[in-house]
Design a protein around this motif. Structure first.
Motif, PDB file in Angstrom:
ATOM      1  N   THR A  52       0.823  -1.200   0.000  1.00 37.71           N
ATOM      2  CA  THR A  52       0.000   0.000   0.000  1.00 37.71           C
ATOM      3  C   THR A  52       0.864   1.259   0.000  1.00 37.71           C
ATOM      4  OG1 THR A  52      -0.171   0.120   2.410  1.00 37.71           O
ATOM      5  CG2 THR A  52      -1.799  -1.222   1.256  1.00 37.71           C
ATOM      6  N   ALA A  55      -1.354   8.232   1.864  1.00 35.06           N
ATOM      7  CA  ALA A  55      -1.953   9.418   1.237  1.00 35.06           C
ATOM      8  C   ALA A  55      -0.949  10.560   1.213  1.00 35.06           C
ATOM      9  CB  ALA A  55      -3.201   9.839   2.005  1.00 35.06           C
ATOM     10  N   HIS A  81       1.140   0.142  -4.905  1.00 31.54           N
ATOM     11  CA  HIS A  81      -0.030   1.018  -4.918  1.00 31.54           C
ATOM     12  C   HIS A  81       0.396   2.444  -5.240  1.00 31.54           C
ATOM     13  CE1 HIS A  81      -2.887  -1.588  -2.263  1.00 31.54           C
ATOM     14  NE2 HIS A  81      -2.020  -2.354  -2.907  1.00 31.54           N
ATOM     15  N   THR A  83      -1.544   6.511  -5.679  1.00 36.22           N
ATOM     16  CA  THR A  83      -2.791   7.262  -5.543  1.00 36.22           C
ATOM     17  C   THR A  83      -2.647   8.632  -6.197  1.00 36.22           C
ATOM     18  OG1 THR A  83      -2.413   8.522  -3.496  1.00 36.22           O
ATOM     19  CG2 THR A  83      -2.987   6.181  -3.257  1.00 36.22           C
ATOM     20  N   CYS A  84      -3.806   9.287  -6.358  1.00 31.99           N
ATOM     21  CA  CYS A  84      -3.844  10.623  -6.955  1.00 31.99           C
ATOM     22  C   CYS A  84      -3.814  11.726  -5.891  1.00 31.99           C
ATOM     23  CB  CYS A  84      -5.131  10.797  -7.774  1.00 31.99           C
ATOM     24  SG  CYS A  84      -5.359   9.598  -9.104  1.00 31.99           S
ATOM     25  N   LEU A 110      -5.076   3.900  -7.764  1.00 28.22           N
ATOM     26  CA  LEU A 110      -6.207   4.283  -6.923  1.00 28.22           C
ATOM     27  C   LEU A 110      -6.391   5.792  -6.941  1.00 28.22           C
ATOM     28  CD1 LEU A 110      -5.118   2.130  -3.848  1.00 28.22           C
ATOM     29  CD2 LEU A 110      -6.928   1.536  -5.482  1.00 28.22           C
ATOM     30  N   ARG A 111      -7.641   6.233  -6.881  1.00 27.96           N
ATOM     31  CA  ARG A 111      -7.869   7.664  -6.688  1.00 27.96           C
ATOM     32  C   ARG A 111      -7.343   8.070  -5.316  1.00 27.96           C
ATOM     33  NH1 ARG A 111     -13.286  10.814  -5.064  1.00 27.96           N
ATOM     34  NH2 ARG A 111     -12.672   9.680  -3.183  1.00 27.96           N
ATOM     35  N   GLY A 112      -7.637   7.262  -4.301  1.00 28.67           N
ATOM     36  CA  GLY A 112      -7.166   7.537  -2.950  1.00 28.67           C
ATOM     37  C   GLY A 112      -8.225   8.186  -2.092  1.00 28.67           C
ATOM     38  N   ASP A 113      -8.100   8.007  -0.791  1.00 29.75           N
ATOM     39  CA  ASP A 113      -9.054   8.561   0.175  1.00 29.75           C
ATOM     40  C   ASP A 113      -8.587   9.921   0.665  1.00 29.75           C
ATOM     41  OD1 ASP A 113     -10.659   6.235   0.097  1.00 29.75           O
ATOM     42  OD2 ASP A 113      -9.297   5.240   1.506  1.00 29.75           O
ATOM     43  N   ALA A 131      -8.597   7.318 -10.886  1.00 29.87           N
ATOM     44  CA  ALA A 131      -7.746   6.143 -11.108  1.00 29.87           C
ATOM     45  C   ALA A 131      -7.553   5.892 -12.600  1.00 29.87           C
ATOM     46  CB  ALA A 131      -8.361   4.920 -10.437  1.00 29.87           C
TER      47      ALA A 131
END
Length: 315
Positions: A52, A55, A81, A83-84, A110-113, A131
């Motif tokens: 992973t 963020a 992984h 993320t954006c 992943l777009r990400g949280d 994503a």
């Protein structure tokens, strides 16, 4: 990549490919323990081990270190992984190139949280908004980095080669949500988003956590009917304590599985709770495999014991 695992092989066969997910420890003192876990997981013969990514790049270096350890010490493909979240286009481009240069050929885009403390409606993304855009960027960076390869051409003469635009295969996975993304309006929208990710170049989907086989089987069937062709791998975690179950519900936004919650709460011993969690995961995996799932992705929570027990009972 090493030609031989650094630990004795105990390869397991459950009839379909399986994979694991681990996360870089926030405390560097836990690095050695994670490396040991990775070696134990690698010895079972997984298709890949995903790592992973924090963020905003909070664990970027730790993720890269973990991926490099897998490449150097096992025969297993690492999946990094990405993320954006709070990522510029240039920064994402450089990051993808860094992973490719390290030898990584599998990614989870992943777009990400939203980072903790993000206010509702506040923009937490960078230059990449989805994503699908990140998937396109990974392919673009690989194309720029490796515009062509030399292929053998034995029809001409021994040792002859020719230029080809074929490039080394890059596996790009994306997230799927059998019970709907928290921000989606409907399951139809979730499938439409998944189709857009595939159109952007994704070739694998891995689901978020769910607790009933019908959640996945129904979603996978509807996605196939809508035209999706890439495999959707169900993600499973052996939930071995009430606290872990509550934490997973908090993170995923899934509804609490009352039967599992009650079983874990009334069991007084740690050993008994562990057995309940492992057996629940085994039963779920059996239903999924029988229903046609193309593989199983196990969230290891950086512990090899429970997930390896699941695989052994599935043999």
């Amino acid at each position: 990549m090493s030609n031989a695992p650094a630990t004795s092989s105990t390869e397991l066969n459950i009839g379909v490919p399986f994979s694991f997910e681990v996360y870089p420890p926030r405390n560097p003192d836990l690095r050695e323990a994670l490396n040991k876990t990775i070696l134990e997981l690698a010895a079972t013969g997984p298709d890949f081990i995903s790592v992973t990514y924090g963020a905003g790049g909070s664990s970027r270096d730790a993720t890269l270190d973990c991926v490099k350890f897998i490449l150097a010490n096992t025969d297993v493909e690492p999946m990094a992984h990405l993320t954006c979240v709070a990522e510029s286009y240039q920064g994402a481009n450089e990051l993808v190139r860094t992973f490719l240069d390290a030898g990584v050929r599998s990614f989870l885009a992943l777009r990400g949280d939203p980072p903790e403390g993000t206010q509702e409606g506040e923009d937490f993304l960078g230059d990449l908004g989805s994503a699908a855009e990140l998937t396109q960027l990974i392919h673009r960076v690989q194309a720029e980095r490796e515009p062509f390869v030399f292929e053998e051409e034995p029809r001409w003469h021994a040792g002859a080669t020719r230029l080809s635009q074929k490039r080394e295969f890059v596996r790009i996975g994306v997230a799927a949500f059998p019970n709907g993304h928290p921000q989606s309006r409907s399951k139809t929208q979730d499938i439409d988003v998944l189709l857009a990710k595939e159109a952007a170049g994704a070739n694998l989907a891995i689901t978020q956590l769910f607790f009933h086989a019908d959640d996945y089987l129904s979603f996978a069937q509807k996605a196939k009917e809508a035209g999706l062709t890439m495999p959707i791998i169900p993600g499973i975690m052996p939930v071995i304590s009430p606290g872990r179950l509550r934490r997973m519900i908090e993170i995923s936004g899934e509804e609490m599985p009352s039967d599992l919650e009650i079983a874990l709460e009334i069991e007084p011993t740690t050993e008994g709770q562990r057995e309940i969690g492992v057996e629940h995961a085994v039963s779920l995996a059996k239903e999924l495999i029988a229903g046609g799932a193309p593989g199983i992705h196990l969230y290891a929570f950086n512990q090899s014991g429970p997930v390896v027990d699941v695989l052994r009972r599935l043999q």
